[in-house]
Design a protein around this motif. Structure first.
Motif, PDB file in Angstrom:
ATOM      1  N   MET A  23       0.854  -1.208   0.000  1.00  0.00           N
ATOM      2  CA  MET A  23       0.000   0.000   0.000  1.00  0.00           C
ATOM      3  C   MET A  23       0.885   1.252   0.000  1.00  0.00           C
ATOM      4  N   ALA A  24       0.599   2.171  -0.956  1.00  0.00           N
ATOM      5  CA  ALA A  24       1.374   3.416  -0.974  1.00  0.00           C
ATOM      6  C   ALA A  24       1.118   4.197   0.306  1.00  0.00           C
ATOM      7  N   LYS A  25       2.108   4.913   0.718  1.00  0.00           N
ATOM      8  CA  LYS A  25       1.980   5.672   1.961  1.00  0.00           C
ATOM      9  C   LYS A  25       1.789   7.164   1.667  1.00  0.00           C
ATOM     10  N   VAL A  26       1.376   7.874   2.678  1.00  0.00           N
ATOM     11  CA  VAL A  26       1.235   9.325   2.542  1.00  0.00           C
ATOM     12  C   VAL A  26       2.061  10.024   3.617  1.00  0.00           C
ATOM     13  N   LEU A  27       2.391  11.281   3.307  1.00  0.00           N
ATOM     14  CA  LEU A  27       3.165  12.078   4.262  1.00  0.00           C
ATOM     15  C   LEU A  27       2.276  12.513   5.420  1.00  0.00           C
ATOM     16  N   LYS A  28       2.816  12.453   6.597  1.00  0.00           N
ATOM     17  CA  LYS A  28       2.082  13.024   7.731  1.00  0.00           C
ATOM     18  C   LYS A  28       3.054  13.758   8.656  1.00  0.00           C
ATOM     19  N   ALA A  29       2.674  14.975   9.013  1.00  0.00           N
ATOM     20  CA  ALA A  29       3.470  15.728   9.993  1.00  0.00           C
ATOM     21  C   ALA A  29       3.030  15.243  11.367  1.00  0.00           C
ATOM     22  N   VAL A  30       3.743  14.268  11.869  1.00  0.00           N
ATOM     23  CA  VAL A  30       3.283  13.568  13.074  1.00  0.00           C
ATOM     24  C   VAL A  30       3.667  14.277  14.372  1.00  0.00           C
ATOM     25  N   ALA A  31       4.661  15.154  14.309  1.00  0.00           N
ATOM     26  CA  ALA A  31       5.143  15.743  15.575  1.00  0.00           C
ATOM     27  C   ALA A  31       5.659  17.158  15.349  1.00  0.00           C
ATOM     28  N   MET A  32       4.774  18.021  14.858  1.00  0.00           N
ATOM     29  CA  MET A  32       5.229  19.380  14.559  1.00  0.00           C
ATOM     30  C   MET A  32       5.637  20.162  15.810  1.00  0.00           C
ATOM     31  N   GLU A  33       5.216  19.685  16.964  1.00  0.00           N
ATOM     32  CA  GLU A  33       5.643  20.360  18.192  1.00  0.00           C
ATOM     33  C   GLU A  33       7.156  20.244  18.398  1.00  0.00           C
ATOM     34  N   PRO A  82     -10.117  12.003   1.573  1.00  0.00           N
ATOM     35  CA  PRO A  82     -10.739  10.798   1.010  1.00  0.00           C
ATOM     36  C   PRO A  82     -11.255  11.034  -0.420  1.00  0.00           C
ATOM     37  N   LYS A  83     -11.885  12.183  -0.665  1.00  0.00           N
ATOM     38  CA  LYS A  83     -12.318  12.515  -2.031  1.00  0.00           C
ATOM     39  C   LYS A  83     -11.702  13.853  -2.396  1.00  0.00           C
ATOM     40  N   PRO A  84     -10.513  13.839  -2.986  1.00  0.00           N
ATOM     41  CA  PRO A  84      -9.789  15.096  -3.166  1.00  0.00           C
ATOM     42  C   PRO A  84     -10.552  16.099  -4.038  1.00  0.00           C
ATOM     43  N   ALA A  85     -10.857  17.261  -3.428  1.00  0.00           N
ATOM     44  CA  ALA A  85     -11.597  18.302  -4.144  1.00  0.00           C
ATOM     45  C   ALA A  85     -10.788  18.850  -5.308  1.00  0.00           C
ATOM     46  N   CYS A  86      -9.458  18.860  -5.156  1.00  0.00           N
ATOM     47  CA  CYS A  86      -8.608  19.408  -6.220  1.00  0.00           C
ATOM     48  C   CYS A  86      -8.719  18.572  -7.490  1.00  0.00           C
ATOM     49  N   GLY A 139      -3.888  10.973  -1.514  1.00  0.00           N
ATOM     50  CA  GLY A 139      -3.302  12.102  -2.221  1.00  0.00           C
ATOM     51  C   GLY A 139      -3.664  12.086  -3.692  1.00  0.00           C
ATOM     52  N   VAL A 140      -2.947  12.878  -4.452  1.00  0.00           N
ATOM     53  CA  VAL A 140      -3.222  12.962  -5.890  1.00  0.00           C
ATOM     54  C   VAL A 140      -1.930  12.793  -6.682  1.00  0.00           C
ATOM     55  N   ARG A 141      -2.105  12.428  -7.957  1.00  0.00           N
ATOM     56  CA  ARG A 141      -0.977  12.403  -8.901  1.00  0.00           C
ATOM     57  C   ARG A 141      -1.112  13.623  -9.797  1.00  0.00           C
ATOM     58  N   TYR A 142       0.009  14.154 -10.191  1.00  0.00           N
ATOM     59  CA  TYR A 142      -0.001  15.361 -11.030  1.00  0.00           C
ATOM     60  C   TYR A 142       0.724  15.075 -12.333  1.00  0.00           C
ATOM     61  N   ARG A 143       0.051  15.350 -13.449  1.00  0.00           N
ATOM     62  CA  ARG A 143       0.702  15.208 -14.763  1.00  0.00           C
ATOM     63  C   ARG A 143       0.814  16.588 -15.397  1.00  0.00           C
ATOM     64  N   ARG A 144       2.032  17.085 -15.363  1.00  0.00           N
ATOM     65  CA  ARG A 144       2.290  18.450 -15.790  1.00  0.00           C
ATOM     66  C   ARG A 144       1.806  18.721 -17.219  1.00  0.00           C
ATOM     67  N   GLU A 145       2.034  17.741 -18.142  1.00  0.00           N
ATOM     68  CA  GLU A 145       1.716  17.996 -19.547  1.00  0.00           C
ATOM     69  C   GLU A 145       0.215  18.174 -19.778  1.00  0.00           C
ATOM     70  N   PRO A 157       0.537  24.353 -10.314  1.00  0.00           N
ATOM     71  CA  PRO A 157       0.288  24.075  -8.897  1.00  0.00           C
ATOM     72  C   PRO A 157       1.514  23.420  -8.257  1.00  0.00           C
ATOM     73  N   VAL A 158       1.833  23.842  -7.064  1.00  0.00           N
ATOM     74  CA  VAL A 158       2.906  23.202  -6.297  1.00  0.00           C
ATOM     75  C   VAL A 158       2.233  22.496  -5.126  1.00  0.00           C
ATOM     76  N   LEU A 159       2.337  21.192  -5.107  1.00  0.00           N
ATOM     77  CA  LEU A 159       1.633  20.440  -4.065  1.00  0.00           C
ATOM     78  C   LEU A 159       2.420  19.209  -3.670  1.00  0.00           C
ATOM     79  N   CYS A 160       2.113  18.681  -2.511  1.00  0.00           N
ATOM     80  CA  CYS A 160       2.796  17.494  -2.002  1.00  0.00           C
ATOM     81  C   CYS A 160       2.356  16.274  -2.807  1.00  0.00           C
ATOM     82  N   LEU A 161       3.340  15.512  -3.280  1.00  0.00           N
ATOM     83  CA  LEU A 161       3.042  14.305  -4.064  1.00  0.00           C
ATOM     84  C   LEU A 161       3.206  13.046  -3.220  1.00  0.00           C
TER      85      LEU A 161
END
Lengths: 148, 578
Positions: free
Chosen positions: A1-11, A59-63, A79-85, A111-115
């Motif tokens: 399963m692909a993973k996603v980024l999470k800021a788990v401990a910003m403190e 869960p349902k990306p508005a972007c 998350g989402v995949r971005y295809r520049r072309e 758009p600059v976004l987390c992949l």
């Protein structure tokens, strides 16, 4: 399963911006603190600590839903995949994001976004960031009773 | 496609509130930081005129590697000091270096005197000079809060420089606060801002740069340096206890300046130690932008202000130097009491080292009967926190003739009231290392009168360095540090950025031509910089070292006064010959 980024401990964040520079360097081939999918900022002066703004892998990306040209598609695992072309640079995605995690590049209009690639994670010196499975990312700590 | 970033200079004229951008690739061989600031002072400065002359510039510079590599993120400020009346530098971290980089600027030159108080907002696609009448008289923290609230640009990533009342009142050791926790601390840059009626400068930018050619070699070198910084362990001490780790070390070596340097060990050292601060007061560490170390230690100041349980709290940054100056030098402990004095100096915008050492002299002068309550108003005595707190405010507001003179510097006050022999001044108020003669000479004659100029304390750890050995050390170490401060590297990373690593970093970022012959290049820049200082009023022959430094027991035991005098003369002669 692909993973996603999470800021788990910003403190724990010290505000070094190494994560942003890693994203700019390794994903966008740039020296930049704006061309980065994760954006760390102080919250009203350095006394208030830092927050990270990045794609929360809805869960349902508005972007992706508003993207008229199919440049943004839902990514399996979150998350989402971005295809520049395929990108029209219309900016609709940035307006649709509920947490303003998509910025439009001032020069290119793209758009600059987390992949959710995870390149930033090893550059955090304090373990603020982690790659987690989406289910885990959504799991919340149960509220503790005030009195035990 | 990567091309080397153009060397852009922004020149600001406060008389008219306007700016001019110039592309100055002709200064490329001056590299950046210290060397670039000196070259720009030669062009814009008025070496023979008063430090407060309207045309005198404040020159801020970064380096070619700023942003490209970690810990290359300091800023050099070159200016004529109203304290020492010659060309000097002061350095600061925070976010400023990257804010300049992402504003597209390698250097910022601010000249002229504004007709009324102003603040500047500068950045990519933006310049404004705005009225600061509402900010004049405010402390730096309140000033920044108002600017943050009213200026939308760059929120969360911008840099804000500001002065307090001490700068407005032209106290000769007023500092410039950078991003709350860092400072252009020494030699009165804050007073120069005050003389220009410049209350604050906000810098924000979001420019992006394409990576260097063949970015694999760049990214590879970046990763290697990053790993060396984060994994080698050599930087861990700066993050863990931070510079206050030195307090107990120096105390154990008989090298911690105490009670106006009448002693070099402090009975209460444990209670102002890095360990004490870390255990009792440390809230967290933060970093300068682009540095994964995070050496900035923020402590919790909690003070009761009313009956019952009325408390306020503040976050105050601490380091070895402020702790020695407001702690051991004044006989103040524990850490909580030191924090109160640090906060007071911060509130008024004073250089905390000069302020503490000046008060230490005043305390001894009062005990010796040279001055009395008529002068000091408050009963200055070692350990008396409340009296010191009030005296700090009195220096900043220039309450009476005594405090006005004390705000000109310890030596100025001693010249009027006596007690020059125990004024702990080495070019400016001493730094926190009573290691021995090489350090005392290196600070007294050093370019910025700092322990950071040439690390004399390293050689003091050897029992009997020879005269030539000491001279060679000072010259070599200063040249090496000039290379680092021209890049502009944090000196904590001096063991990471050896000459070969700096050369490699220059090569992969498109500055291969500058990477050649670094030794010769900086030998020449070293001489150029000294010549400029001498033209601006510096006379190495006129530097003296007060008697107190000969009398005190140091790391070396009883100090060899004859050796120190020989070294002072020889190093002075070497500088005179540049």
């Amino acid at each position: 399963m692909a993973k996603v980024l999470k800021a788990v401990a910003m403190e724990r964040c010290i505000g070094c911006y190494s994560c942003m520079f890693a994203c700019a360097r390794m994903v966008h081939a740039a020296l930049s603190w704006s061309r980065s999918g994760i954006r760390v900022r102080s919250r009203g002066g350095l006394t208030a600590g830092f927050e990270a703004n990045y794609c929360l892998a809805c869960p349902k990306p508005a972007c992706a839903a508003v993207c008229p040209s199919g440049a943004l598609r839902e990514r399996r695992g979150g998350g989402v995949r971005y295809r520049r072309e395929l990108c029209l640079r219309c900016g609709d995605c940035a307006h649709a994001c509920p947490v303003s995690a998509i910025e439009l590049d001032g020069e290119t209009g793209e758009p600059v976004l987390c992949l959710h690639c995870g390149h930033c994670v090893p550059f955090c010196p304090h373990g603020c960031l982690a790659m987690v499975e989406k289910e885990h990312a959504e799991r919340r700590q149960p509220a503790r009773p005030l009195l035990e | 496609m990567h091309s080397v970033v153009p060397l852009m200079l922004m020149e600001i004229d406060l008389d008219r509130g306007v700016c001019r951008l110039q592309r100055r690739d002709d200064l490329r061989d001056k590299i950046g930081g210290s060397s670039l600031a000196a070259a720009l002072y030669r062009e814009y400065g008025l070496p023979g005129e008063d430090a407060f002359a309207p045309g005198q510039p404040l020159i801020f510079t970064i380096g070619p590697l700023t942003g490209y590599f970690p810990l290359m993120n300091k800023v050099v400020l070159g200016f004529k000091s109203p304290y020492s009346n010659d060309y000097v530098e002061t350095h600061a971290g925070g976010r400023l270096a990257l804010a300049l980089r992402f504003s597209g600027l390698a250097a910022l030159v601010i000249r002229g005197d504004a007709p009324h108080p102003v603040y500047l907002t500068i950045g990519e696609r933006h310049f404004a000079c705005k009225d600061a009448g509402h900010l004049w008289g405010m402390d730096g923290s309140a000033t920044a809060r108002i600017i943050r609230g009213n200026e939308p640009r760059g929120r969360g990533q911008r840099s804000i420089l500001r002065i307090g009342a001490a700068g407005e009142n032209l106290v000769k050791y007023a500092c410039i606060n950078v991003d709350t926790f860092r400072h252009f601390g020494r030699l009165g840059a804050g007073a120069v801002m005050g003389s220009k009626k410049l209350k604050a400068v906000m810098i924000s930018g979001d420019r992006s740069y394409a990576l260097p050619h063949g970015d694999k070699s760049y990214s590879k070198l970046y990763r290697k340096i990053y790993q060396r910084i984060t994994e080698s362990g050599s930087m861990a001490k700066y993050h863990d206890l931070g510079t206050p780790v030195n307090v107990l070390v120096l105390n154990g070596l008989h090298a911690l300046p105490t009670l106006n340097l009448s002693a070099t060990t402090f009975a209460e050292a444990e209670r102002i130690s890095g360990e004490y601060f870390a255990d009792k007061l440390l809230l967290r560490q933060v970093a300068c932008s682009g540095c994964p170390v995070g050496c900035i230690h923020i402590g919790l100041l909690r003070e009761k202000f009313g009956p019952g349980h009325d408390y306020y709290y503040k976050q105050v940054s601490y380091d070895h130097e402020p702790i020695f100056a407001m702690g051991s030098m004044l006989g103040v402990a524990p850490g909580e009491a030191v924090m109160l004095l640090l906060e007071e100096a911060e509130r008024w915008g004073l250089d905390v080292i000069s302020c503490g050492v000046a008060l230490a002299w005043a305390t001894e002068a009062r005990a010796a009967g040279l001055i009395g309550d008529e002068q000091t108003i408050f009963p200055l005595a070692f350990g008396q926190v409340e009296a010191y707190r009030r005296a700090i405010a009195a220096i900043a507001t220039r309450t009476n003739e005594f405090y006005r003179l004390l705000g000109e510097g310890t030596a100025a006050a001693a010249a009027r009231y006596g007690g020059s022999e125990f004024a702990c001044v080495l070019g400016q108020e001493m730094a926190g290392y009573a290691t021995g003669p090489v350090f005392f000479v290196s600070q007294a004659l050093g370019f910025r009168y700092s322990h950071l100029d040439s690390a004399g304390y390293q050689l003091d750890q050897q029992k009997t360095p020879g005269l030539q050995e000491a001279l060679d050390h000072l010259e070599r170490e200063e040249r090496q540090r000039l290379m680092l401060t021209s890049m502009v590297a944090c000196l904590f990373a001096r063991n990471i950025y050896d000459r070969q690593t700096v050369a490699d970093a220059l090569c992969v970022t498109g500055y291969a031509d500058l990477a050649e012959n670094l030794e010769e290049r900086f030998s020449s820049l070293q001489r150029e910089r000294w010549r400029l200082k001498k033209e601006s009023g510096y006379d190495p022959g006129a530097v003296s070292i007060p008697k107190r430094f000969q009398e005190v027991r140091t790391l070396q035991g009883k100090l060899d006064a004859e050796f120190m005098e020989k070294l002072r003369l020889a190093y002075g002669a070497k500088i005179a010959g540049y």
